[in-house]
Design an enzyme around this catalytic site. Structure first.
Site, mmCIF file in Angstrom:
data_model
loop_
_atom_site.group_PDB
_atom_site.id
_atom_site.type_symbol
_atom_site.label_atom_id
_atom_site.label_comp_id
_atom_site.label_asym_id
_atom_site.label_seq_id
_atom_site.Cartn_x
_atom_site.Cartn_y
_atom_site.Cartn_z
ATOM 1 N N ASP A 81 0.819 -1.212 0.000
ATOM 2 C CA ASP A 81 0.000 0.000 0.000
ATOM 3 C C ASP A 81 0.855 1.266 0.000
ATOM 4 O O ASP A 81 2.088 1.199 0.130
ATOM 5 C CB ASP A 81 -0.960 0.000 1.201
ATOM 6 C CG ASP A 81 -0.317 -0.567 2.469
ATOM 7 O OD1 ASP A 81 0.923 -0.530 2.579
ATOM 8 O OD2 ASP A 81 -1.055 -1.008 3.352
ATOM 9 N N GLU A 157 -9.663 -2.021 5.443
ATOM 10 C CA GLU A 157 -10.250 -1.695 6.738
ATOM 11 C C GLU A 157 -11.492 -2.558 6.995
ATOM 12 O O GLU A 157 -12.026 -3.162 6.060
ATOM 13 C CB GLU A 157 -10.644 -0.213 6.750
ATOM 14 C CG GLU A 157 -9.475 0.740 6.481
ATOM 15 C CD GLU A 157 -8.481 0.840 7.633
ATOM 16 O OE1 GLU A 157 -8.367 -0.108 8.434
ATOM 17 O OE2 GLU A 157 -7.812 1.881 7.728
#
Ligand code: PGA
Length: 291
Positions: A81, A157
């Site tokens: 990421d 998430e």
């Protein structure tokens, strides 16, 4: 994609403390690369995380390189990421993190490292190109990751789709609070968005190694392996992966059932055979099958 036998395997390796856990992971990565026997026609493709947890493993891998036991010349890397909006040379970009903590100290070629560009003019196109690049290298051999206390993997998430691909994500407040420590404790300086590989991208890797250390990750570890697969703890998707290793320290096991801990500790002799003997590029590797 599965391992040669087609069986699903999940291992939990419990080490005494963080130093031993990160060293075990580094040894495992070392053995995997050497066993693969990479060369100009055959690169080993490694998925990598940032964060505090893998730092000890990176230090050990640098040491193995310096001692001549391991080379990254024929290794390609893909990072999980990157923040949106931080230029590559920002001290807290994941690009800076990887170069300052690992790449600068080993023989990896810059063109073989891949990190998403959070400043790309078209972020969706950047994510699509990243997926295509992974595909064109033949997929990821070993994806190494950490997890957040909320059970996120990469920046997937709670609530993320378990079949998601690389995309733009808005960060959860818990993640922003956790990462504020890298921005002088100032949450307003933490980027609110990131580019991240999806859970599906990680699931495509032929093997996944997750490092989990510290009591603050113990609930996340419990949800990862003892609860069902649930998108509120995206790492739990790995219960359905073909070959996953969770490498943790004692502190991270405090929310696990006693019988789970007992079972996996009972297997430690078998699991330690994965890192003993420790292979070296100084000697030809004769072992054919590495499970
Ligand atoms: P950490 O981050 O290693 O710094 O705890 C892991 C994560 O948030 O994925």
């Amino acid at each position: 994609m599965g391992d040669a036998s087609g069986k699903l395997t999940m291992k939990l390796i419990i080490l005494e403390d963080e130093t031993k856990a990160t060293e075990w992971a580094a040894k495992y990565i070392r053995n995997k690369i050497i066993q693969f026997n990479p060369g100009p026609e055959r690169y080993f493709t490694l998925g990598l995380p940032t964060g505090s947890t893998p730092l000890g493993s990176y230090k050990k891998l640098i040491e193995y390189y310096r001692n001549g036991d391991l080379s990254f010349k024929y290794v390609k890397t893909f990072n999980m990421d990157e923040y949106v909006g931080l230029p590559r040379d920002h001290p807290e970009s994941f690009h800076s993190f990887m170069w300052n903590n690992f790449f600068n100290y080993v023989d990896i070629l810059p063109e073989n490292t891949h990190i998403l560009d959070g400043t790309a003019p078209d972020l969706d196109a950047e994510c699509k190109a990243f997926e295509e690049k992974i595909k064109s290298t033949g997929g990821i051999e070993l994806f190494v990751g950490g997890i957040g206390p909320d059970g996120h993997i990469a920046f997937n998430e709670p609530g993320s789709s378990l079949v998601s691909r690389t995309r733009v994500k808005t960060l959860a407040m818990d993640t922003i609070l956790a990462n504020a420590r890298f921005f002088n404790g100032d949450t307003s300086k933490v980027p609110t968005m990131a580019l991240t590989v999806g859970v599906g991208t990680i699931m495509d890797a032929r093997e996944v190694l997750i490092l989990i250390t510290g009591a603050h990750k113990s609930l996340a570890l419990h949800k990862a392996i003892e609860d069902g697969v649930n998108h509120m703890s995206t790492v739990s998707a790995l219960q359905q992966h073909h070959k996953t290793l969770f490498v943790c320290d004692e502190d991270a096991t405090s929310e696990l059932r006693a019988k789970t801990v007992r079972y996996f500790k009972g297997l430690s002799e078998v699991h330690n055979k994965l890192v003993e003997p420790l292979y070296s590029m100084k000697q030809p590797c004769t072992i054919k099958q590495f499970e």
